[in-house]
Write a protein that holds these residues in place. Structure first.
Motif, PDB file in Angstrom:
ATOM      1  N   ALA A  49       0.826  -1.209   0.000  1.00 28.68           N
ATOM      2  CA  ALA A  49       0.000   0.000   0.000  1.00 28.68           C
ATOM      3  C   ALA A  49       0.861   1.258   0.000  1.00 28.68           C
ATOM      4  O   ALA A  49       0.443   2.309  -0.500  1.00 28.68           O
ATOM      5  CB  ALA A  49      -0.937  -0.002   1.207  1.00 28.68           C
ATOM      6  N   MET A  80      -9.297   7.776  -4.014  1.00 25.77           N
ATOM      7  CA  MET A  80      -9.229   6.338  -4.243  1.00 25.77           C
ATOM      8  C   MET A  80      -8.081   5.705  -3.471  1.00 25.77           C
ATOM      9  O   MET A  80      -8.224   4.599  -2.926  1.00 25.77           O
ATOM     10  CB  MET A  80      -9.081   6.058  -5.741  1.00 25.77           C
ATOM     11  CG  MET A  80      -9.235   4.596  -6.108  1.00 25.77           C
ATOM     12  SD  MET A  80     -10.871   3.908  -5.716  1.00 25.77           S
ATOM     13  CE  MET A  80     -11.878   4.661  -7.003  1.00 25.77           C
ATOM     14  N   ALA A  84      -8.399   2.899  -0.711  1.00 26.45           N
ATOM     15  CA  ALA A  84      -7.685   1.634  -0.880  1.00 26.45           C
ATOM     16  C   ALA A  84      -6.823   1.320   0.335  1.00 26.45           C
ATOM     17  O   ALA A  84      -6.756   0.170   0.785  1.00 26.45           O
ATOM     18  CB  ALA A  84      -6.829   1.683  -2.144  1.00 26.45           C
ATOM     19  N   TYR A  87      -9.036   0.195   3.037  1.00 33.02           N
ATOM     20  CA  TYR A  87      -9.495  -1.165   2.767  1.00 33.02           C
ATOM     21  C   TYR A  87      -8.447  -2.194   3.179  1.00 33.02           C
ATOM     22  O   TYR A  87      -8.763  -3.186   3.852  1.00 33.02           O
ATOM     23  CB  TYR A  87      -9.819  -1.310   1.282  1.00 33.02           C
ATOM     24  CG  TYR A  87     -10.067  -2.738   0.853  1.00 33.02           C
ATOM     25  CD1 TYR A  87     -11.296  -3.345   1.094  1.00 33.02           C
ATOM     26  CD2 TYR A  87      -9.075  -3.486   0.213  1.00 33.02           C
ATOM     27  CE1 TYR A  87     -11.526  -4.652   0.704  1.00 33.02           C
ATOM     28  CE2 TYR A  87      -9.308  -4.792  -0.172  1.00 33.02           C
ATOM     29  CZ  TYR A  87     -10.527  -5.372   0.077  1.00 33.02           C
ATOM     30  OH  TYR A  87     -10.754  -6.669  -0.291  1.00 33.02           O
ATOM     31  N   ILE A 119     -14.887   0.162   0.538  1.00 34.22           N
ATOM     32  CA  ILE A 119     -15.334  -0.208  -0.807  1.00 34.22           C
ATOM     33  C   ILE A 119     -16.455   0.723  -1.256  1.00 34.22           C
ATOM     34  O   ILE A 119     -16.492   1.181  -2.409  1.00 34.22           O
ATOM     35  CB  ILE A 119     -15.791  -1.673  -0.834  1.00 34.22           C
ATOM     36  CG1 ILE A 119     -14.620  -2.600  -0.514  1.00 34.22           C
ATOM     37  CG2 ILE A 119     -16.412  -2.028  -2.182  1.00 34.22           C
ATOM     38  CD1 ILE A 119     -15.002  -4.052  -0.371  1.00 34.22           C
ATOM     39  N   MET A 122     -14.855   3.833  -2.314  1.00 27.44           N
ATOM     40  CA  MET A 122     -14.295   3.768  -3.672  1.00 27.44           C
ATOM     41  C   MET A 122     -15.364   4.040  -4.723  1.00 27.44           C
ATOM     42  O   MET A 122     -15.135   4.776  -5.685  1.00 27.44           O
ATOM     43  CB  MET A 122     -13.677   2.388  -3.915  1.00 27.44           C
ATOM     44  CG  MET A 122     -12.451   2.075  -3.094  1.00 27.44           C
ATOM     45  SD  MET A 122     -11.858   0.391  -3.459  1.00 27.44           S
ATOM     46  CE  MET A 122     -10.638   0.192  -2.160  1.00 27.44           C
ATOM     47  N   VAL A 178     -12.522  -7.510  -4.875  1.00 19.36           N
ATOM     48  CA  VAL A 178     -11.978  -6.140  -4.885  1.00 19.36           C
ATOM     49  C   VAL A 178     -10.530  -6.114  -5.368  1.00 19.36           C
ATOM     50  O   VAL A 178     -10.191  -5.329  -6.265  1.00 19.36           O
ATOM     51  CB  VAL A 178     -12.122  -5.486  -3.496  1.00 19.36           C
ATOM     52  CG1 VAL A 178     -11.434  -4.123  -3.477  1.00 19.36           C
ATOM     53  CG2 VAL A 178     -13.588  -5.330  -3.142  1.00 19.36           C
ATOM     54  N   PRO A 179      -9.624  -6.940  -4.818  1.00 20.07           N
ATOM     55  CA  PRO A 179      -8.269  -6.952  -5.376  1.00 20.07           C
ATOM     56  C   PRO A 179      -8.232  -7.333  -6.854  1.00 20.07           C
ATOM     57  O   PRO A 179      -7.445  -6.777  -7.617  1.00 20.07           O
ATOM     58  CB  PRO A 179      -7.537  -7.999  -4.518  1.00 20.07           C
ATOM     59  CG  PRO A 179      -8.283  -8.025  -3.231  1.00 20.07           C
ATOM     60  CD  PRO A 179      -9.716  -7.782  -3.607  1.00 20.07           C
ATOM     61  N   ALA A 182      -9.245  -4.310  -8.791  1.00 24.18           N
ATOM     62  CA  ALA A 182      -8.156  -3.333  -8.797  1.00 24.18           C
ATOM     63  C   ALA A 182      -7.056  -3.748  -9.769  1.00 24.18           C
ATOM     64  O   ALA A 182      -6.489  -2.906 -10.479  1.00 24.18           O
ATOM     65  CB  ALA A 182      -7.582  -3.171  -7.386  1.00 24.18           C
TER      66      ALA A 182
END
Length: 201
Positions: A49, A80, A84, A87, A119, A122, A178-179, A182
Protein backbone atom coordinates in the motif's frame (compact mmCIF):
# COMPACT_ATOMS: atom_id res chain seq x y z
CA UNK A 1 -5.22 17.61 -25.41
CA UNK A 2 -1.52 17.33 -26.05
CA UNK A 3 0.09 13.92 -26.25
CA UNK A 4 2.16 12.77 -23.30
CA UNK A 5 5.61 14.23 -23.16
CA UNK A 6 8.36 11.66 -22.84
CA UNK A 7 9.18 10.89 -19.23
CA UNK A 8 11.38 8.10 -17.87
CA UNK A 9 9.36 4.90 -17.48
CA UNK A 10 10.58 4.43 -13.90
CA UNK A 11 8.90 7.74 -13.02
CA UNK A 12 5.67 7.10 -14.94
CA UNK A 13 2.30 6.12 -13.45
CA UNK A 14 2.42 2.95 -15.55
CA UNK A 15 5.56 1.75 -13.76
CA UNK A 16 4.15 2.36 -10.27
CA UNK A 17 0.77 0.89 -11.23
CA UNK A 18 2.44 -2.26 -12.56
CA UNK A 19 4.62 -2.53 -9.45
CA UNK A 20 1.65 -2.09 -7.10
CA UNK A 21 -0.64 -4.47 -8.97
CA UNK A 22 2.15 -7.01 -9.41
CA UNK A 23 2.92 -6.91 -5.68
CA UNK A 24 -0.73 -7.43 -4.79
CA UNK A 25 -1.01 -10.30 -7.28
CA UNK A 26 2.05 -12.06 -5.86
CA UNK A 27 0.85 -11.64 -2.27
CA UNK A 28 -2.62 -12.89 -3.20
CA UNK A 29 -1.16 -15.93 -4.97
CA UNK A 30 1.08 -16.76 -2.00
CA UNK A 31 -1.91 -16.51 0.36
CA UNK A 32 -4.16 -18.66 -1.83
CA UNK A 33 -1.42 -21.29 -2.11
CA UNK A 34 -0.92 -21.31 1.66
CA UNK A 35 2.71 -20.16 1.43
CA UNK A 36 2.10 -17.30 3.88
CA UNK A 37 -0.28 -16.86 6.80
CA UNK A 38 -2.75 -14.01 7.35
CA UNK A 39 -0.42 -11.95 9.55
CA UNK A 40 2.39 -12.09 6.99
CA UNK A 41 -0.06 -11.30 4.22
CA UNK A 42 -1.32 -8.26 6.13
CA UNK A 43 2.22 -6.96 6.66
CA UNK A 44 3.08 -7.46 2.99
CA UNK A 45 -0.16 -5.80 1.87
CA UNK A 46 0.53 -2.83 4.13
CA UNK A 47 3.97 -2.52 2.58
CA UNK A 48 2.50 -2.72 -0.92
CA UNK A 49 0.00 0.00 0.00
CA UNK A 50 2.96 2.32 0.55
CA UNK A 51 3.55 2.21 -3.22
CA UNK A 52 0.41 4.30 -3.63
CA UNK A 53 2.34 7.39 -2.49
CA UNK A 54 4.82 7.46 -5.41
CA UNK A 55 1.98 6.36 -7.71
CA UNK A 56 -0.09 9.39 -6.69
CA UNK A 57 2.87 11.72 -7.16
CA UNK A 58 3.72 10.25 -10.57
CA UNK A 59 0.13 10.66 -11.75
CA UNK A 60 0.12 14.34 -10.79
CA UNK A 61 3.53 14.83 -12.43
CA UNK A 62 2.27 13.15 -15.63
CA UNK A 63 -0.77 15.44 -15.74
CA UNK A 64 1.45 18.48 -15.31
CA UNK A 65 3.80 17.24 -18.05
CA UNK A 66 0.82 17.03 -20.43
CA UNK A 67 -0.37 20.42 -19.24
CA UNK A 68 -3.59 18.72 -18.16
CA UNK A 69 -4.13 19.24 -14.45
CA UNK A 70 -7.66 18.02 -13.89
CA UNK A 71 -8.91 18.85 -10.42
CA UNK A 72 -11.45 16.03 -10.70
CA UNK A 73 -8.67 13.55 -11.57
CA UNK A 74 -6.48 14.79 -8.71
CA UNK A 75 -9.38 14.45 -6.25
CA UNK A 76 -10.19 10.99 -7.63
CA UNK A 77 -6.61 9.77 -7.27
CA UNK A 78 -6.29 11.07 -3.74
CA UNK A 79 -9.70 9.76 -2.65
CA UNK A 80 -9.23 6.34 -4.24
CA UNK A 81 -5.82 5.83 -2.67
CA UNK A 82 -7.13 6.83 0.75
CA UNK A 83 -10.02 4.39 0.36
CA UNK A 84 -7.69 1.63 -0.88
CA UNK A 85 -5.34 2.15 2.07
CA UNK A 86 -8.30 2.02 4.47
CA UNK A 87 -9.49 -1.17 2.77
CA UNK A 88 -6.15 -2.92 3.10
CA UNK A 89 -5.74 -1.91 6.73
CA UNK A 90 -9.35 -2.81 7.59
CA UNK A 91 -9.12 -6.16 5.82
CA UNK A 92 -5.86 -7.14 7.46
CA UNK A 93 -7.00 -6.02 10.91
CA UNK A 94 -10.36 -7.78 10.63
CA UNK A 95 -8.86 -11.09 9.49
CA UNK A 96 -6.06 -11.03 12.06
CA UNK A 97 -8.41 -10.31 14.98
CA UNK A 98 -10.94 -12.88 13.83
CA UNK A 99 -8.34 -15.65 13.55
CA UNK A 100 -6.50 -14.89 16.78
CA UNK A 101 -9.27 -14.01 19.24
CA UNK A 102 -12.66 -15.30 20.34
CA UNK A 103 -15.05 -12.50 19.39
CA UNK A 104 -18.75 -11.92 19.92
CA UNK A 105 -21.08 -11.78 16.91
CA UNK A 106 -21.48 -8.00 17.30
CA UNK A 107 -17.73 -7.43 17.21
CA UNK A 108 -17.42 -9.72 14.19
CA UNK A 109 -20.11 -7.65 12.48
CA UNK A 110 -18.14 -4.47 13.17
CA UNK A 111 -14.96 -6.11 11.87
CA UNK A 112 -16.77 -7.08 8.66
CA UNK A 113 -17.64 -3.41 8.15
CA UNK A 114 -14.01 -2.27 8.44
CA UNK A 115 -13.03 -3.32 4.90
CA UNK A 116 -16.57 -3.05 3.48
CA UNK A 117 -17.04 0.67 4.16
CA UNK A 118 -13.93 1.73 2.17
CA UNK A 119 -15.33 -0.21 -0.81
CA UNK A 120 -18.44 1.98 -0.65
CA UNK A 121 -16.04 4.92 -0.47
CA UNK A 122 -14.30 3.77 -3.67
CA UNK A 123 -17.62 3.62 -5.49
CA UNK A 124 -18.54 7.10 -4.24
CA UNK A 125 -15.16 8.51 -5.31
CA UNK A 126 -15.54 7.04 -8.79
CA UNK A 127 -19.11 8.33 -9.15
CA UNK A 128 -18.00 11.81 -8.08
CA UNK A 129 -15.16 11.75 -10.61
CA UNK A 130 -17.43 10.76 -13.51
CA UNK A 131 -19.79 13.54 -12.46
CA UNK A 132 -17.13 16.23 -12.08
CA UNK A 133 -14.73 15.41 -14.93
CA UNK A 134 -15.33 17.83 -17.84
CA UNK A 135 -12.70 16.31 -20.15
CA UNK A 136 -14.48 13.67 -22.22
CA UNK A 137 -11.22 11.90 -23.10
CA UNK A 138 -10.23 11.48 -19.46
CA UNK A 139 -13.75 10.35 -18.57
CA UNK A 140 -13.63 7.79 -21.39
CA UNK A 141 -10.32 6.40 -20.11
CA UNK A 142 -11.75 6.04 -16.61
CA UNK A 143 -14.80 4.19 -17.92
CA UNK A 144 -12.59 1.85 -19.99
CA UNK A 145 -10.35 1.14 -16.98
CA UNK A 146 -13.40 0.40 -14.85
CA UNK A 147 -14.73 -1.97 -17.52
CA UNK A 148 -11.34 -3.69 -17.50
CA UNK A 149 -11.70 -4.23 -13.77
CA UNK A 150 -15.25 -5.53 -14.22
CA UNK A 151 -14.08 -7.90 -16.94
CA UNK A 152 -11.40 -9.25 -14.61
CA UNK A 153 -13.92 -9.88 -11.81
CA UNK A 154 -16.48 -11.54 -14.08
CA UNK A 155 -13.98 -13.54 -16.10
CA UNK A 156 -11.68 -14.72 -13.32
CA UNK A 157 -14.54 -15.15 -10.85
CA UNK A 158 -16.55 -17.30 -13.26
CA UNK A 159 -13.53 -19.37 -14.28
CA UNK A 160 -12.54 -19.93 -10.64
CA UNK A 161 -16.11 -20.92 -9.84
CA UNK A 162 -16.05 -23.60 -12.53
CA UNK A 163 -12.70 -24.84 -11.23
CA UNK A 164 -14.27 -25.09 -7.76
CA UNK A 165 -17.21 -27.02 -9.21
CA UNK A 166 -14.79 -29.61 -10.57
CA UNK A 167 -12.84 -29.71 -7.27
CA UNK A 168 -9.65 -28.38 -8.84
CA UNK A 169 -9.05 -25.35 -6.60
CA UNK A 170 -9.97 -24.28 -3.05
CA UNK A 171 -12.89 -21.97 -2.34
CA UNK A 172 -12.09 -18.26 -2.77
CA UNK A 173 -13.71 -15.76 -0.42
CA UNK A 174 -15.98 -13.15 -1.97
CA UNK A 175 -13.82 -10.25 -0.82
CA UNK A 176 -11.15 -11.27 -3.33
CA UNK A 177 -13.33 -9.55 -5.94
CA UNK A 178 -11.98 -6.14 -4.88
CA UNK A 179 -8.27 -6.95 -5.38
CA UNK A 180 -9.12 -8.66 -8.68
CA UNK A 181 -11.07 -5.59 -9.79
CA UNK A 182 -8.16 -3.33 -8.80
CA UNK A 183 -5.76 -5.53 -10.77
CA UNK A 184 -8.02 -5.32 -13.80
CA UNK A 185 -8.22 -1.54 -13.55
CA UNK A 186 -4.46 -1.24 -13.07
CA UNK A 187 -3.52 -3.46 -16.00
CA UNK A 188 -6.09 -1.76 -18.24
CA UNK A 189 -4.58 1.63 -17.38
CA UNK A 190 -1.11 0.26 -18.03
CA UNK A 191 -2.21 -1.15 -21.40
CA UNK A 192 -3.78 2.18 -22.41
CA UNK A 193 -0.67 4.06 -21.29
CA UNK A 194 1.62 1.79 -23.30
CA UNK A 195 -0.69 2.01 -26.32
CA UNK A 196 -0.62 5.80 -26.18
CA UNK A 197 3.16 5.76 -25.91
CA UNK A 198 3.38 3.47 -28.93
CA UNK A 199 1.12 5.72 -31.00
CA UNK A 200 3.24 8.73 -30.11
CA UNK A 201 6.43 7.20 -31.51
Amino acid sequence: MRRDQKIPFHRSPGFWTALLMGSIAVIAALKLLGAINSSTGFILMAGAAGLMIPLYRSKLAAMRARNVVSMAAANYTRGMMMAAAAYLVGLGLAISLHRNYELTPIIRLVLALLPALPIVGMIAVMAQYLRDETDEYLRHRMIMASLGGLAAVLGIGSFWGFLETFDLVPHAKGWWSVPVWALGVGFTRLWMHRSDAGEGE
